[in-house]
Design a protein around this motif. Structure first.
Motif, short mmCIF file in Angstrom:
data_model
loop_
_atom_site.label_atom_id
_atom_site.label_comp_id
_atom_site.label_asym_id
_atom_site.label_seq_id
_atom_site.Cartn_x
_atom_site.Cartn_y
_atom_site.Cartn_z
N ALA A 62 50.24 39.09 34.23
CA ALA A 62 50.29 37.99 35.20
C ALA A 62 49.19 38.15 36.23
N GLY A 63 48.91 39.41 36.60
CA GLY A 63 47.80 39.66 37.51
C GLY A 63 46.46 39.38 36.88
N GLY A 64 46.38 39.49 35.54
CA GLY A 64 45.16 39.12 34.84
C GLY A 64 44.88 37.63 34.97
N HIS A 65 45.96 36.84 34.93
CA HIS A 65 45.83 35.40 35.17
C HIS A 65 45.46 35.14 36.62
N LEU A 66 46.18 35.77 37.54
CA LEU A 66 45.94 35.53 38.97
C LEU A 66 44.54 35.96 39.40
N THR A 67 44.05 37.06 38.82
CA THR A 67 42.72 37.51 39.21
C THR A 67 41.65 36.52 38.78
N LEU A 68 41.85 35.87 37.64
CA LEU A 68 40.90 34.86 37.17
C LEU A 68 40.93 33.62 38.07
N VAL A 69 42.12 33.16 38.41
CA VAL A 69 42.22 31.98 39.27
C VAL A 69 41.68 32.29 40.66
N THR A 70 41.94 33.50 41.15
CA THR A 70 41.42 33.91 42.45
C THR A 70 39.91 33.86 42.47
N ALA A 71 39.28 34.31 41.39
CA ALA A 71 37.82 34.36 41.33
C ALA A 71 37.20 33.01 41.01
N LEU A 72 37.86 32.21 40.18
CA LEU A 72 37.25 30.98 39.68
C LEU A 72 37.63 29.73 40.47
N GLY A 73 38.82 29.70 41.07
CA GLY A 73 39.29 28.51 41.78
C GLY A 73 38.69 28.38 43.17
N GLN A 74 38.64 27.15 43.67
CA GLN A 74 38.14 26.87 45.01
C GLN A 74 39.26 27.00 46.03
N GLU A 75 38.99 27.66 47.15
CA GLU A 75 40.02 27.91 48.15
C GLU A 75 40.73 26.63 48.60
N ALA A 76 39.99 25.53 48.70
CA ALA A 76 40.56 24.27 49.20
C ALA A 76 41.65 23.72 48.28
N ASP A 77 41.70 24.19 47.03
CA ASP A 77 42.67 23.67 46.06
C ASP A 77 44.02 24.40 46.11
N ALA B 25 49.09 22.40 36.96
CA ALA B 25 48.87 23.28 35.82
C ALA B 25 47.38 23.45 35.54
N LEU B 26 46.61 22.41 35.72
CA LEU B 26 45.16 22.49 35.50
C LEU B 26 44.51 23.42 36.52
N LYS B 27 44.96 23.35 37.78
CA LYS B 27 44.40 24.21 38.82
C LYS B 27 44.79 25.68 38.61
N LEU B 28 45.85 25.89 37.83
CA LEU B 28 46.32 27.25 37.57
C LEU B 28 45.86 27.77 36.20
N SER B 29 45.00 27.02 35.54
CA SER B 29 44.52 27.40 34.20
C SER B 29 43.08 27.90 34.29
N PRO B 30 42.87 29.20 34.19
CA PRO B 30 41.51 29.74 34.34
C PRO B 30 40.47 29.06 33.45
N ILE B 31 40.85 28.74 32.24
CA ILE B 31 39.88 28.15 31.32
C ILE B 31 39.41 26.78 31.80
N GLU B 32 40.24 26.10 32.59
CA GLU B 32 39.88 24.79 33.13
C GLU B 32 39.04 24.92 34.40
N LEU B 33 38.96 26.11 34.96
CA LEU B 33 38.23 26.33 36.22
C LEU B 33 36.81 26.82 36.00
N LEU B 34 36.45 27.07 34.77
CA LEU B 34 35.11 27.55 34.47
C LEU B 34 34.06 26.50 34.78
N ARG B 35 33.04 26.89 35.51
CA ARG B 35 31.93 26.01 35.86
C ARG B 35 30.63 26.79 35.72
N PRO B 36 29.52 26.11 35.43
CA PRO B 36 28.24 26.82 35.48
C PRO B 36 28.08 27.48 36.85
N GLY B 37 27.74 28.74 36.86
CA GLY B 37 27.66 29.47 38.12
C GLY B 37 28.91 30.25 38.45
N SER B 38 29.97 30.14 37.63
CA SER B 38 31.16 30.96 37.84
C SER B 38 30.79 32.43 37.71
#
Length: 312
Positions: A156-171, A229-242
């Motif tokens: 679960a922390g593997g998921h959370l670490t990805l969202v922490t790194a890839l997601g935007q704070e404002a979301d 669910a999309l905001k919590l899905s690391p694969i959906e948060l990937l962007r060029p420059g991630s």
């Protein structure tokens, strides 16, 4: 009452009061720390959900940087269990020890455990981000470099670490009292994560095949919580420059299928995001199993090499 009996009764009362005061699902037992590690424990970084959230900081064994780079570890436990002391697990503490020896500081954090009433995975992400933000704001106090921060997590922390790194704070519902510019995570390492809350194919062969398993994580059925669910899905948060990603998984994992790591690898590669994907043959969840290949020592060494490459 004799003095020995009085002391015994007093000790029992103190233990009982500690247990009653502890949040549900949070262990009150403090394990024995390895004597070779320099630790500052119980640093409170925020208050949320009626409790203080804290972290433990592993300081470098030797000062090799004017300001030490930092790796923040996020524990597993199915989003509803576990605590910061899971960093002492065999598959994790070796990474921390090696990083410390290279002059890298590490932290292990608490976050609100998910019960869906009302805490969801969205709140857990906010707590993880707030821990990173807190450490960046207090970098000078702890001798850290706020511009060289990586995250690391398992299950679960593997998921959370990805969202922490890839997601935007404002979301995410981050704590507004932790001020300052958004923190840019340099790199992220993830062990056996779930990478999507919306792709049912990636949930096959695991306990996530049951749609009700997502109810507490999202606070409702997927059909009603798809945007979350999309905001919590690391694969959906990937962007060029991630940030660059390291992901490791076992091909015998029946808790979270290793197809998650392969899907993340393919999606990141398609977007030009540097990613290293390691699949350990014969390994179950937590890299369990006899004679897994590569073995745990090599997985740890590869993890450390990746983090050093992007943080030194």
């Amino acid at each position: 009452m004799s003095r020995p009996l009085f002391l015994l009764a007093l000790n029992s009362l103190l233990l009982l009061s500690t247990a009653l005061a502890a949040p549900k699902g949070v262990s009150t037992k403090v394990p024995r720390f390895p004597e070779d590690l320099k630790i500052i424990n119980n640093i409170v970084f925020k208050e949320a959900g009626g409790r203080k959230l804290d972290l433990m900081l592993f300081q470098p064994a030797e000062k090799k940087f004017e300001k030490a780079p930092l790796v923040v570890y996020i524990h597993g436990g199915g989003w509803g269990g576990g605590d910061k002391y899971k960093v002492l697990r065999q598959d994790i503490i070796g990474v921390v020890r090696s990083l410390n020896q290279h002059g890298i500081a590490c932290a292990s954090i608490e976050y609100r455990l998910v019960d869906g009433k009302p805490t969801t995975a969205n709140d857990a992400v906010a707590d993880c981000k707030d821990a990173v933000r807190f450490l960046a704001r207090h970098a000078a106090e702890y001798g850290l470099d706020p511009d060289r921060i990586g995250t690391f997590g398992s299950s679960a922390g593997g998921h959370l670490t990805l969202v922490t790194a890839l997601g935007q704070e404002a979301d995410y519902p981050c704590d507004p009292t932790i001020s300052g510019p958004p923190v840019q995570v340099r790199c992220v390492a993830s062990y056996y994560p779930l990478v999507s809350f919306v792709d049912r194919e990636l949930m096959k062969g695991s306990n996530f095949e049951r749609p009700q398993r997502l109810l507490p994580l999202l606070g409702g059925p997927l059909e009603e919580k798809r945007d979350l669910a999309l905001k919590l899905s690391p694969i959906e948060l990937l962007r060029p420059g991630s940030p660059p990603i390291f992901v490791a998984h076992g091909d015998a994992d029946v808790v979270l299928n290793h197809s998650n790591a392969l899907a993340l690898r393919d999606a990141a590669t398609a977007k030009g995001i540097p990613i290293e994907c390691l699949i350990s043959k014969g390994a179950g969840h937590g890299f369990s199993g006899d004679n897994i290949q590569p073995a745990l020592a090599e997985i740890q060494a590869r993890t450390v090499a990746f983090l050093l490459k992007h943080l030194e």
